[in-house]
Structure formats: C-alpha cells, structure tokens
Design an enzyme around this catalytic site. Structure first.
Site, PDB file in Angstrom:
ATOM      1  N   HIS A   1       2.103   1.923  -3.224  1.00  0.00           N
ATOM      2  CA  HIS A   1       1.206   2.890  -3.852  1.00  0.00           C
ATOM      3  C   HIS A   1       1.763   4.306  -3.835  1.00  0.00           C
ATOM      4  CE1 HIS A   1      -2.574   0.136  -3.180  1.00  0.00           C
ATOM      5  NE2 HIS A   1      -1.630  -0.437  -3.908  1.00  0.00           N
TER       6      HIS A   1
ATOM      7  N   ASP B   1       0.862  -1.184   0.000  1.00  0.00           N
ATOM      8  CA  ASP B   1       0.000   0.000   0.000  1.00  0.00           C
ATOM      9  C   ASP B   1       0.900   1.236   0.000  1.00  0.00           C
ATOM     10  OD1 ASP B   1      -2.241   1.825   0.450  1.00  0.00           O
ATOM     11  OD2 ASP B   1      -3.335   0.071   1.133  1.00  0.00           O
TER      12      ASP B   1
END
Length: 466
Positions: A293, A270
């Site tokens: 991310h 993430d």
C-alpha cells in the site's frame, strides 16, 4: 699481577652471568611469540572451540575473553531441525549472553529453529548482538499459539545498544492466519480462531537499536514493529509476504523517534512503512516498495484520539504495483497535527494513486461524518515521477480544518498501461503552491492560494502536540 688476574676472572664471571640472563630472556620472548602463533593457529584449525588435538597451555586472558563472548544456541540444547521446540534453548542462551558486555548470541546457518512466542527482556550489557544466520520459524498451526501471546511472536523489551543482524531468515509462517482472514471477511465464524494476529518482531521501550541484513517473511500480521523506542536504524533488510496477505505491514513505527530506514526491499499486503502517532525525526531513503500500500502516515485520530507526527523525510524511493504511493490518512474527529513532512525523488510505476492526503479515511463501508480533524501542514511533494493506474493525485482535506502549506513541485505522472482511463486529480480544501513541471496540467490548479486565516485555524488544533 695476582690482583689483575682476579679482576679479569671476576669480570669474565659477570660477563657469563649477564649472557645467561639475556639468553634466558630471549628464550622466554620467543616462547611467548610461538604461543601466540600456536593459539591463533589452533583457533582457526582446531576443533571449532579454539583447541587443537594435543594438550595446550592455559589460554591468555584476551583469548579466553574472545571465546566467552560467543553464545551458540546449539550449545544450550537447541536441535535446529525445524521440528523440535528450541524456545527454552534460546531463552537460556539469551540469559547467558545478556550478562556479558559485547556478547553475540549465534543462531547458526544450515539449521532451522522452531521458536514459540517468546519475550527476550533487557536490560542487558552493552553491545549485545543477535546474529541470525540460520532460519527461525514460528509455529505453523494457529491452534498451537497461546491466547496470551497473540500480540507478537519475537518480543524484545527494554534493550539499549542492541543489534539484530545476519544472513538468515525469520519466517512467521503466516499462511494459515491469512486463510482464516478470508473467512472473517465473509462473516463466517470459526471456533477457536483469534481476532488478533501476531507481529513477527516487536521492539518495545528500546533505545539505540539496529536491525540489518536479515530477511523477514510471511508474518501473520506486521513484520517489524517499534513501540515507544528511539535511535533506531534499519539497514539492508528484506521483508516479503504475498500481495493478498492482509494487514502485513512491513515496518510499523509508533511513539518512536529518531529513526533511519535505508537500503531495503519491502513487499507485503499492506503499508511498506507505516508511521503512527508519536513519531518524529524519521528518515526513510533508498527503499524499494511493492507490492503493498506504499508508504503511509496513519491512519491517525481514530475514535477522536490525539495524533502527533512531525519531521518526516521520505526520499529516493522506488514504488511499484501498490495501492498508494506516499500518503497521509486521518480519521474524522481526531485532534493533533501532522507537520513538516517531505516526500522527494519518488519513482512510481503502476501505482493506483501516487500522491494522497485523505482526511476522510474509513476502513468500513461507511463512517460517521465528524467536524474535528488532525491538522495537516508543511507537506512537500517534490519530484514524484512515473505512472498511475487510477488517479494521479488525491487531496481530500477536512472542510473545517484545511491542509495548509502544501507544495507540489515537479510532479510528472502519466497513465500506466493498466490504467482504467485518464482520471482528473481530486483536490479539496488544500492550500499551498505548485511549481512546474506539472503533469497532468490539472495539478497546477489543485491548490488554493493564500491561506493566512486557515493557517491560524490549523495551528489552533496543534496544541495537544506541544
């Protein structure tokens, strides 16, 4: 003559007395020197506790104090074999160290310590250090976690002037948690499987905290989190989990101010760094990010909530193989503001979308359209250079509350070898100015000029953050 003789005899007597006193003083001084040398030698060459093989005189106060500030978890009953539960030993060592100024709680190298979910409370005496040189392991079986402890694994509360450091590893052993997540994604229900997954290290309501040098791996969810804290420094740490490990943010900040994150390597499933509401004065620099991310502000404003983020500096960052580069994401319907944010000298490699503002963020297949929005203003992108695989820039600002004072300076982005064909920039309702060089050239027309009226609209939605 007799009187003279008596005077000479008395003078000789005084001389002998003085000589004896001086000699005795020298002996005591030399003895003290030898004692100090012996003490130091014993501390280095003795049995590990500062004692040699033979009897030694009572230690000096300074020597005794230096010994009493070290609290080794093994001395409190820990086995360090990676199988036995060492949680009680850690609590006992913490309680003892917490009461001594300048104490160090040692988790020694060449040992593995299985620790169940635990809370280490303050307040403690100043300058407490948790020295992690060994391996700290979370329970590997999901079923062994109590339902009351799913929010975090190692929880630190109400600490001031506290440091976590060392050459060791904190291992969340999250593989079983991630495997279960794939079942959730397929909408299959499993009994006794919790929806919530624990964060590896969480700090709550703590001030003047340093985390440095350690490695944090494979957390069930977020690796390192700070809630309601301030004066935080993170330096030279490594965070690592697989690219497909769900929701495993590297560093998560919420309601936390005055933070510096530097010289670290973060790869996860993430956001490498996630900045949430209530954060201000955050400086992130010299970070390697990927996979993951990217570095994100948000999502903010979910369920019409208020979000306030300001004074964020992100610079000298290398981002590779990530979903986004540097992004701001907000939910429709929120209120508040994101302002005074600078992203500069960002090197990207094979990043899907290097530059992103998304005020239509949605983690479902479809979300309801709403008119409210978190106002976004004073955002600078300067020297964002490298390659993208999907889209160079994505500025999707609210139709009702545009993004204002957005600067695009020296943007040089080329399609990577993994690119699925050249795609134009997406720019919607964002106001600001651009400055060459700009690649692709379409970036030059990405921003609207002017914006005096819309700037007033944005400011009118900033009242909740004053």
């Amino acid at each position: 003559m007799k009187q003279i003789s008596k005077k000479l005899t008395f003078s000789l007597f005084l001389f002998l007395v003085v000589s004896l006193l001086v000699s005795s003083s020298v002996v005591r001084v030399e003895a003290r020197k030898q004692y100090h040398k012996k003490s130091k030698h014993q501390k280095q060459k003795g049995d590990g506790n500062g004692h040699g093989s033979g009897p030694a005189p009572a230690p000096l106060p300074y020597y005794n104090q230096s010994q009493s500030t070290i609290f080794n978890i093994l001395s409190f009953g820990a086995k360090g074999n990676g199988v036995s539960d060492d949680s009680k030993a850690l609590l006992a060592a913490w309680k003892a160290a917490c009461e001594i100024p300048g104490a160090t709680l040692e988790i020694p190298s060449q040992h593995k310590f299985l620790i169940k979910p635990i809370t280490l409370n303050g307040p403690c005496m100043a300058q407490l250090v948790l020295q992690i040189d060994g391996a700290v392991l979370a329970p590997p079986k999901v079923s062994s976690w109590p339902k009351s402890s799913l929010f975090q694994w190692l929880n630190f509360k109400w600490l001031h002037n506290f440091t976590v450091q060392g050459s060791g590893t904190v291992n969340g052993q999250g593989f079983n948690w991630w495997t279960l997540s794939t079942f959730y994604n397929n909408k299959k229900k499993l009994k006794h499987i919790p929806d919530m997954k624990p964060t590896a290290l969480r700090f709550y309501s703590s001030y003047n905290v340093t985390v440095r040098d350690i490695t944090i791996i494979n957390s069930p969810q977020c690796h390192l989190k700070f809630d309601n804290s301030g004066a935080v420094k993170i330096d030279n740490i490594t965070i690592s989990s697989p690219e497909n490990s769900p929701n495993t943010d590297g560093i998560h900040l919420q309601n936390t101010r005055d933070v510096e994150i530097q010289h670290s390597n973060i790869g996860c499933g993430d956001d490498c760094v996630s900045i949430q509401t209530g954060c201000s004065n955050i400086h992130i620099h010299h970070i390697n990010c990927g996979p993951g991310h990217g570095i994100s502000l948000g999502g903010l404003g979910k369920d019409k909530s208020a979000a306030c983020v300001s004074n964020i500096v992100v610079q000298n960052i290398s981002i590779q193989n990530t979903l986004s580069g540097v992004r701001i994401k907000t939910w429709q319907g929120g209120i508040g503001s994101v302002k005074n944010v600078s992203f500069s000298n960002i090197q990207v490699s094979d990043v899907k979308v290097p530059i992103m503002i998304d005020q239509y963020y949605c983690d479902k297949s479809k979300c309801k359209n709403q008119t409210g929005a978190v106002a976004i203003s004073g955002i600078t992108y300067d020297q964002i250079i490298g390659s993208y695989s999907v889209q160079p820039i994505h500025l999707a600002c609210s139709s009702q509350i545009p993004c204002v004072d957005v600067d695009l300076i020296d943007i040089q982005l080329k399609p990577s070898s993994e690119s699925r064909g050249f795609q134009n920039s997406l720019c919607w309702n964002s106001y600001g100015k651009s400055q060459a060089p700009l690649l692709p050239t379409s970036i030059d027309s990405c921003l609207r000029r002017g914006g005096g009226a819309v700037r007033r609209i944005a400011r009118s939605h900033d009242y909740v953050c004053y």
